[in-house]
Design a protein around this motif. Sequence first.
Motif, PDB file in Angstrom:
ATOM      1  N   GLN A  14      32.386  95.322  -8.967  1.00  0.00           N
ATOM      2  CA  GLN A  14      32.969  93.887  -8.805  1.00  0.00           C
ATOM      3  C   GLN A  14      31.281  92.650  -8.830  1.00  0.00           C
ATOM      4  N   ALA A  15      30.227  93.125  -8.913  1.00  0.00           N
ATOM      5  CA  ALA A  15      29.437  92.231  -9.657  1.00  0.00           C
ATOM      6  C   ALA A  15      28.475  92.907 -10.504  1.00  0.00           C
ATOM      7  N   SER A  16      29.648  93.559 -11.548  1.00  0.00           N
ATOM      8  CA  SER A  16      29.830  93.353 -12.959  1.00  0.00           C
ATOM      9  C   SER A  16      30.176  93.468 -13.988  1.00  0.00           C
ATOM     10  N   SER A  17      29.513  92.815 -14.970  1.00  0.00           N
ATOM     11  CA  SER A  17      30.319  92.493 -16.196  1.00  0.00           C
ATOM     12  C   SER A  17      29.639  92.517 -17.457  1.00  0.00           C
ATOM     13  N   ASP A  18      30.457  92.207 -18.406  1.00  0.00           N
ATOM     14  CA  ASP A  18      29.843  92.928 -19.765  1.00  0.00           C
ATOM     15  C   ASP A  18      28.908  91.806 -20.332  1.00  0.00           C
ATOM     16  N   GLU A  19      29.681  89.966 -19.403  1.00  0.00           N
ATOM     17  CA  GLU A  19      28.845  88.641 -20.323  1.00  0.00           C
ATOM     18  C   GLU A  19      29.434  87.884 -18.806  1.00  0.00           C
ATOM     19  N   GLY A  20      28.527  87.051 -19.016  1.00  0.00           N
ATOM     20  CA  GLY A  20      28.408  86.322 -17.385  1.00  0.00           C
ATOM     21  C   GLY A  20      27.933  86.819 -16.138  1.00  0.00           C
ATOM     22  N   ALA A  21      28.309  85.659 -15.074  1.00  0.00           N
ATOM     23  CA  ALA A  21      28.129  86.191 -14.046  1.00  0.00           C
ATOM     24  C   ALA A  21      29.040  86.171 -13.095  1.00  0.00           C
ATOM     25  N   ARG A  22      28.945  87.521 -11.885  1.00  0.00           N
ATOM     26  CA  ARG A  22      29.664  87.496 -11.172  1.00  0.00           C
ATOM     27  C   ARG A  22      29.710  86.905  -9.653  1.00  0.00           C
ATOM     28  N   THR A  23      30.597  86.128  -9.055  1.00  0.00           N
ATOM     29  CA  THR A  23      30.581  85.471  -7.852  1.00  0.00           C
ATOM     30  C   THR A  23      29.768  86.139  -7.129  1.00  0.00           C
ATOM     31  N   LEU A  24      30.403  87.884  -6.837  1.00  0.00           N
ATOM     32  CA  LEU A  24      29.146  88.912  -5.948  1.00  0.00           C
ATOM     33  C   LEU A  24      27.949  89.341  -6.356  1.00  0.00           C
ATOM     34  N   SER A  25      27.962  89.029  -7.934  1.00  0.00           N
ATOM     35  CA  SER A  25      26.494  89.133  -7.857  1.00  0.00           C
ATOM     36  C   SER A  25      25.781  87.900  -7.740  1.00  0.00           C
ATOM     37  N   LEU A  26      26.025  86.926  -8.030  1.00  0.00           N
ATOM     38  CA  LEU A  26      25.707  84.948  -7.460  1.00  0.00           C
ATOM     39  C   LEU A  26      25.362  85.480  -5.948  1.00  0.00           C
ATOM     40  N   LEU A  27      25.976  85.546  -5.459  1.00  0.00           N
ATOM     41  CA  LEU A  27      25.672  85.930  -4.246  1.00  0.00           C
ATOM     42  C   LEU A  27      24.779  86.909  -3.623  1.00  0.00           C
ATOM     43  N   LEU A  28      24.857  87.914  -4.107  1.00  0.00           N
ATOM     44  CA  LEU A  28      23.165  89.087  -3.522  1.00  0.00           C
ATOM     45  C   LEU A  28      22.481  88.385  -4.411  1.00  0.00           C
ATOM     46  N   LYS A  29      22.685  87.771  -5.003  1.00  0.00           N
ATOM     47  CA  LYS A  29      20.698  86.919  -5.401  1.00  0.00           C
ATOM     48  C   LYS A  29      20.067  85.677  -4.237  1.00  0.00           C
ATOM     49  N   LEU A  30      21.157  85.714  -3.432  1.00  0.00           N
ATOM     50  CA  LEU A  30      20.779  84.613  -2.754  1.00  0.00           C
ATOM     51  C   LEU A  30      19.662  85.048  -1.684  1.00  0.00           C
ATOM     52  N   PRO A  31      18.679  84.770  -1.742  1.00  0.00           N
ATOM     53  CA  PRO A  31      17.423  84.788  -0.652  1.00  0.00           C
ATOM     54  C   PRO A  31      17.743  84.982   1.219  1.00  0.00           C
ATOM     55  N   PRO A  32      17.948  85.964   1.744  1.00  0.00           N
ATOM     56  CA  PRO A  32      18.652  86.348   3.321  1.00  0.00           C
ATOM     57  C   PRO A  32      18.641  85.837   4.505  1.00  0.00           C
ATOM     58  N   TRP A  33      17.816  83.823   4.095  1.00  0.00           N
ATOM     59  CA  TRP A  33      17.469  83.169   5.074  1.00  0.00           C
ATOM     60  C   TRP A  33      18.523  82.231   4.651  1.00  0.00           C
ATOM     61  N   LEU A  34      19.017  81.745   3.301  1.00  0.00           N
ATOM     62  CA  LEU A  34      20.077  81.326   2.419  1.00  0.00           C
ATOM     63  C   LEU A  34      21.576  82.132   2.630  1.00  0.00           C
ATOM     64  N   PHE A  35      21.308  83.495   2.196  1.00  0.00           N
ATOM     65  CA  PHE A  35      22.391  84.402   2.617  1.00  0.00           C
ATOM     66  C   PHE A  35      23.289  83.715   4.162  1.00  0.00           C
ATOM     67  N   ARG A  36      22.224  83.737   4.948  1.00  0.00           N
ATOM     68  CA  ARG A  36      23.240  84.116   5.934  1.00  0.00           C
ATOM     69  C   ARG A  36      23.340  83.032   6.452  1.00  0.00           C
ATOM     70  N   GLN A  37      22.452  81.398   5.847  1.00  0.00           N
ATOM     71  CA  GLN A  37      23.173  80.398   6.403  1.00  0.00           C
ATOM     72  C   GLN A  37      24.318  80.212   5.081  1.00  0.00           C
ATOM     73  N   VAL A  38      24.830  80.890   4.196  1.00  0.00           N
ATOM     74  CA  VAL A  38      25.888  79.783   3.170  1.00  0.00           C
ATOM     75  C   VAL A  38      26.966  80.633   3.600  1.00  0.00           C
ATOM     76  N   LEU A  39      26.752  81.994   4.255  1.00  0.00           N
ATOM     77  CA  LEU A  39      28.054  83.225   4.675  1.00  0.00           C
ATOM     78  C   LEU A  39      27.807  83.639   6.081  1.00  0.00           C
ATOM     79  N   GLY A  40      27.497  82.486   6.831  1.00  0.00           N
ATOM     80  CA  GLY A  40      27.183  82.612   8.181  1.00  0.00           C
ATOM     81  C   GLY A  40      28.198  82.191   9.398  1.00  0.00           C
TER      82      GLY A  40
END
Length: 271
Positions: A219-245
């Motif tokens: 669900q982070a994969s795609s033949d073209e374009g980004a997926r929501t899950l892939s973008l969230l996984l690219k967040l640095p740990p501090w921002l991931f914690r802040q956005v998804l906390g």
Amino acid sequence: MAFTLVSFHAHPDDEALLTGGTLARLAAEGHRVVLAVATDGEAGAAASTYRADGHLADHRRDELGRSAAALGCARVVRMGFPDSGWSRSEQPPEGSFSRLPVAEAAGPLAELLREERADALTIYDPAGGYGHPDHRQVYTVGLHAAQLAGTRLVLEATIDRVLIRRLIRLVEAVPGVLPDVHAADYDAAYTARRDLTHRIDVRRYPEAKRLAFAAHASQASSDEGARTLSLLLKLPPWLFRQVLGREWFVEHGRPPGEPLDDLFASLRTSP
């Protein structure tokens, strides 16, 4: 006091996105967390490498197991209903989960609630979040199953509409990131802030939530374009914690007010 929660979802990965932090927190606090998933997600989007030979469902079943383990779930129940797919213009196929009679679809969930002697059930909001037909069916089926089983506490897993619209506007400001996502589509999605009853602080569990996200590689994969899950996984740990906390819920029967940080507050105060 320990409680048993059944968390009901439409597809593998929904549990991580909407409730991952809450499930991890509850498991860590000693509660029994049972994950129930209506479909195997075989009609979902993914890169062609995952869809080859019709094996997407196999991948997603494996991914669900890894996600549940990361979150500390005690049990995973796959109901195996056919995935309805997602289209704003086409009706889901006959016989898919969203088109099943509610009583038929609710039977296995009601049986699970009785078997587990569940104290609480999570479903989705009436809109199904962003409107997916399987998500809307989770709401309807979950309510019926809880009534059949006599489950005391029912909570809608949702998102604060103010925050999701703010996030979508930021995404829209970056051309080409998620071109099919538009803030206008979220005017009635998820839940108005005034109607929320719970805001669960999950900032102590970002690693479990990130591992659950990462488990759903298809669900982070795609033949073209980004997926929501892939973008969230690219967040640095501090921002991931802040956005998804934080994660949000609406408890049936509780008047809105200052959102609670205890999912089981009503159970602790009831006779």
